[in-house]
Scaffold this motif. Structure first.
Motif, PDB file in Angstrom:
ATOM      1  N   ALA A   7      26.694 -29.588 116.891  1.00  0.00           N
ATOM      2  CA  ALA A   7      25.737 -30.188 117.454  1.00  0.00           C
ATOM      3  C   ALA A   7      24.442 -29.687 117.139  1.00  0.00           C
ATOM      4  O   ALA A   7      24.301 -28.791 116.425  1.00  0.00           O
ATOM      5  CB  ALA A   7      26.012 -30.173 119.247  1.00  0.00           C
ATOM      6  N   THR A  30      22.420 -38.143 112.946  1.00  0.00           N
ATOM      7  CA  THR A  30      21.611 -39.318 112.477  1.00  0.00           C
ATOM      8  C   THR A  30      20.979 -38.939 111.087  1.00  0.00           C
ATOM      9  O   THR A  30      20.809 -39.886 110.478  1.00  0.00           O
ATOM     10  CB  THR A  30      20.383 -39.503 113.179  1.00  0.00           C
ATOM     11  OG1 THR A  30      19.615 -38.577 113.277  1.00  0.00           O
ATOM     12  CG2 THR A  30      21.045 -39.617 114.879  1.00  0.00           C
ATOM     13  N   ALA A  70      29.789 -36.805 119.250  1.00  0.00           N
ATOM     14  CA  ALA A  70      28.552 -36.989 119.443  1.00  0.00           C
ATOM     15  C   ALA A  70      28.066 -38.289 119.975  1.00  0.00           C
ATOM     16  O   ALA A  70      28.367 -39.496 119.498  1.00  0.00           O
ATOM     17  CB  ALA A  70      27.623 -36.453 118.433  1.00  0.00           C
ATOM     18  N   SER A  91      34.575 -45.670 124.150  1.00  0.00           N
ATOM     19  CA  SER A  91      34.298 -45.779 125.544  1.00  0.00           C
ATOM     20  C   SER A  91      34.978 -46.974 126.104  1.00  0.00           C
ATOM     21  O   SER A  91      35.262 -47.932 125.267  1.00  0.00           O
ATOM     22  CB  SER A  91      32.806 -45.814 125.975  1.00  0.00           C
ATOM     23  OG  SER A  91      32.586 -46.101 127.493  1.00  0.00           O
ATOM     24  N   THR A 126      31.492 -34.291 132.709  1.00  0.00           N
ATOM     25  CA  THR A 126      30.720 -33.629 131.694  1.00  0.00           C
ATOM     26  C   THR A 126      29.306 -33.429 131.856  1.00  0.00           C
ATOM     27  O   THR A 126      28.780 -34.254 132.899  1.00  0.00           O
ATOM     28  CB  THR A 126      30.996 -34.489 130.532  1.00  0.00           C
ATOM     29  OG1 THR A 126      30.161 -35.587 130.193  1.00  0.00           O
ATOM     30  CG2 THR A 126      32.294 -34.814 129.960  1.00  0.00           C
ATOM     31  N   PRO A 127      28.685 -32.571 131.157  1.00  0.00           N
ATOM     32  CA  PRO A 127      27.297 -32.502 131.345  1.00  0.00           C
ATOM     33  C   PRO A 127      26.404 -33.770 131.207  1.00  0.00           C
ATOM     34  O   PRO A 127      25.529 -33.945 131.759  1.00  0.00           O
ATOM     35  CB  PRO A 127      26.977 -31.564 130.281  1.00  0.00           C
ATOM     36  CG  PRO A 127      28.283 -30.651 130.067  1.00  0.00           C
ATOM     37  CD  PRO A 127      29.337 -31.806 130.211  1.00  0.00           C
ATOM     38  N   ARG A 133      27.440 -36.576 132.338  1.00  0.00           N
ATOM     39  CA  ARG A 133      27.597 -37.362 133.575  1.00  0.00           C
ATOM     40  C   ARG A 133      26.509 -36.612 134.670  1.00  0.00           C
ATOM     41  O   ARG A 133      25.880 -37.237 135.484  1.00  0.00           O
ATOM     42  CB  ARG A 133      28.832 -37.343 134.379  1.00  0.00           C
ATOM     43  CG  ARG A 133      29.274 -38.027 135.415  1.00  0.00           C
ATOM     44  CD  ARG A 133      30.481 -38.955 135.316  1.00  0.00           C
ATOM     45  NE  ARG A 133      30.781 -39.961 134.283  1.00  0.00           N
ATOM     46  CZ  ARG A 133      30.180 -41.108 134.390  1.00  0.00           C
ATOM     47  NH1 ARG A 133      29.701 -41.527 135.654  1.00  0.00           N
ATOM     48  NH2 ARG A 133      30.261 -42.049 133.393  1.00  0.00           N
TER      49      ARG A 133
HETATM   50  N1  LIG Z   1      31.385 -38.440 130.093  1.00  0.00           N
HETATM   51  C1  LIG Z   1      31.644 -39.804 130.221  1.00  0.00           C
HETATM   52  O1  LIG Z   1      32.024 -40.392 131.386  1.00  0.00           O
HETATM   53  C2  LIG Z   1      32.158 -40.606 128.889  1.00  0.00           C
HETATM   54  C3  LIG Z   1      32.718 -41.957 129.354  1.00  0.00           C
HETATM   55  C4  LIG Z   1      33.108 -42.662 127.975  1.00  0.00           C
HETATM   56  C5  LIG Z   1      32.724 -42.332 126.703  1.00  0.00           C
HETATM   57  N2  LIG Z   1      32.115 -40.914 126.716  1.00  0.00           N
HETATM   58  C6  LIG Z   1      31.738 -40.601 125.470  1.00  0.00           C
HETATM   59  O2  LIG Z   1      32.461 -39.321 125.012  1.00  0.00           O
HETATM   60  C7  LIG Z   1      31.597 -38.479 124.059  1.00  0.00           C
HETATM   61  C8  LIG Z   1      31.151 -37.173 124.581  1.00  0.00           C
HETATM   62  O3  LIG Z   1      30.420 -37.411 125.627  1.00  0.00           O
HETATM   63  P1  LIG Z   1      30.294 -36.267 126.746  1.00  0.00           P
HETATM   64  O4  LIG Z   1      30.332 -36.693 128.039  1.00  0.00           O
HETATM   65  O5  LIG Z   1      31.226 -35.008 126.572  1.00  0.00           O
HETATM   66  O6  LIG Z   1      28.764 -35.816 126.726  1.00  0.00           O
HETATM   67  P2  LIG Z   1      27.995 -34.542 126.358  1.00  0.00           P
HETATM   68  O7  LIG Z   1      26.648 -34.779 126.505  1.00  0.00           O
HETATM   69  O8  LIG Z   1      28.546 -33.159 127.098  1.00  0.00           O
HETATM   70  O9  LIG Z   1      28.157 -34.389 124.638  1.00  0.00           O
HETATM   71  C9  LIG Z   1      27.721 -34.923 123.569  1.00  0.00           C
HETATM   72  C10 LIG Z   1      27.328 -34.063 122.550  1.00  0.00           C
HETATM   73  O10 LIG Z   1      26.720 -34.714 121.593  1.00  0.00           O
HETATM   74  C11 LIG Z   1      25.569 -33.882 121.165  1.00  0.00           C
HETATM   75  N3  LIG Z   1      24.738 -34.877 120.363  1.00  0.00           N
HETATM   76  C12 LIG Z   1      23.955 -35.861 120.821  1.00  0.00           C
HETATM   77  N4  LIG Z   1      23.228 -36.298 119.948  1.00  0.00           N
HETATM   78  C13 LIG Z   1      23.358 -35.740 118.700  1.00  0.00           C
HETATM   79  C14 LIG Z   1      23.185 -35.820 117.343  1.00  0.00           C
HETATM   80  N5  LIG Z   1      22.133 -36.596 116.810  1.00  0.00           N
HETATM   81  N6  LIG Z   1      23.693 -34.881 116.249  1.00  0.00           N
HETATM   82  C15 LIG Z   1      24.885 -34.184 116.856  1.00  0.00           C
HETATM   83  N7  LIG Z   1      25.043 -34.060 117.996  1.00  0.00           N
HETATM   84  C16 LIG Z   1      24.445 -34.845 119.026  1.00  0.00           C
HETATM   85  C17 LIG Z   1      25.037 -33.293 122.255  1.00  0.00           C
HETATM   86  O11 LIG Z   1      24.174 -32.140 121.972  1.00  0.00           O
HETATM   87  C18 LIG Z   1      26.335 -33.106 123.013  1.00  0.00           C
HETATM   88  O12 LIG Z   1      26.870 -31.716 122.781  1.00  0.00           O
HETATM   89  C19 LIG Z   1      30.408 -39.615 123.783  1.00  0.00           C
HETATM   90  O13 LIG Z   1      30.694 -40.180 122.491  1.00  0.00           O
HETATM   91  C20 LIG Z   1      30.159 -40.331 125.086  1.00  0.00           C
HETATM   92  O14 LIG Z   1      29.744 -41.698 124.625  1.00  0.00           O
HETATM   93  C21 LIG Z   1      31.822 -40.217 127.729  1.00  0.00           C
END
Ligand SMILES: NC(=O)c1ccc[n+]([C@@H]2O[C@H](COP(=O)([O-])OP(=O)(O)OC[C@H]3O[C@@H](n4cnc5c(N)ncnc54)[C@H](O)[C@@H]3O)[C@@H](O)[C@H]2O)c1
Length: 255
Positions: free
Chosen positions: A37, A64, A90, A142, A190-191, A193
């Motif tokens: 990340a 990206t 991510a 998702s 998660t963070p 949320r």
């Molecule tokens: N938490 C939810 O309710 C939920 C529901 C459905 C889907 N998701 C999906 O689950 C996945 C993880 O989400 P999460 O809830 O653990 O969120 P999170 O914010 O805890 O984790 C996301 C991670 O992605 C990293 N990240 C963001 N942009 C980046 C980039 N350009 N390059 C590298 N790393 C990058 C962040 O630093 C972070 O570590 C995501 O794809 C999210 O869309 C989450």
């Protein structure tokens, strides 16, 4: 479940939330893990925790940027010699808003992480896996990738695209030994949320959480570990005939 002893897993967004829980699940099955990340401090904290359980490394990466992703895959091969299982977790943080109020630049930021980021990751992961003769990839979509999400249209569009990328590449590469699937989590603790509800005071937060939980048949949000278990299964030989699937893990919401 099969042991993944000796396997090497690479998890983008692996330093927090679902990605970090997935890294822990891989390590618990004996795999070596690279988490990636952008935030180095978070990465180092994650890896020092993971190393109490097994072999792990952190590499900074911005999904990206294709060069950054290429360097991440090269680091994984250099450090652990191969790449068996990739998980692309991510995703961009985008504030909920009416679609007509979203700036073009914000829409581009969302797409460049959620769609092009997954493309960048798969491109270099697949290249490495083709050279070694196979592997698995799980993309994190998702439930918003399966139905519309008011005030999160670009996020929903990006997550639909992740499923399109997953289905197309799954058909393209399965004959060459690479098995690609997606997971579609529902609301998960998660963070991400926590950040989304940071503006609410304690009473409003409780009311919001109760309302959300009531809308989900199982009556609660998912824990990150519950999503990680689904990802681990899709990455393991137990799911060997599952190809191009989008596995819904949502406590019954979409049922
Ligand atoms: N938490 C939810 O309710 C939920 C529901 C459905 C889907 N998701 C999906 O689950 C996945 C993880 O989400 P999460 O809830 O653990 O969120 P999170 O914010 O805890 O984790 C996301 C991670 O992605 C990293 N990240 C963001 N942009 C980046 C980039 N350009 N390059 C590298 N790393 C990058 C962040 O630093 C972070 O570590 C995501 O794809 C999210 O869309 C989450």
């Amino acid at each position: 479940m099969h042991s993944l002893q000796g396997s090497v897993a690479l998890i983008t967004g692996g330093t927090t939330g679902i990605g970090l829980a997935t890294a822990q699940a891989f390590i618990a099955r004996g795999a070596k893990v690279v988490v990636a990340a952008r935030n180095r401090e978070q990465g180092e904290a994650a890896v020092s925790m993971l190393r109490t359980q097994g072999e792990a490394a952190y590499h900074p990466c911005d999904v990206t940027d294709p060069l950054s992703v290429a360097a991440l895959v090269a680091f994984t091969l250099d450090r652990f010699g191969k790449l068996d299982c990739a998980v692309n977790s991510a995703a961009c943080d985008v504030q909920a808003m009416d679609t007509h109020e979203m700036a073009f630049d914000e829409a581009c930021r969302s797409t460049s992480t959620d769609v092009l980021g997954v493309f960048n990751c798969m491109k270099y992961q697949i290249e490495a896996m083709l050279r070694q003769g196979g592997g698995t990839i799980v993309n994190v979509s998702s439930i918003n990738g399966l139905s519309g999400a008011p005030t999160a249209a670009m996020y929903s569009a990006g997550k639909h695209a992740v499923i399109g990328l997953t289905r197309s590449t799954a058909k393209e590469y399965i004959s060459r030994g690479i098995r690609i699937n997606a997971v579609c989590p529902g609301a998960t603790e998660t963070p991400r949320r926590t950040r989304r509800t940071a503006h609410l005071d304690a009473t409003a937060l409780l009311a919001h959480q109760e309302q959300l939980a009531q809308a989900i048949p199982i009556g609660r949000l998912a824990q990150a570990e519950e999503i990680a278990n689904a990802i681990l299964w899709l990455s393991s030989p137990e799911s060997s005939y599952v190809v191009g699937h989008s596995l819904v893990v949502d406590g019954g919401l979409q049922a």
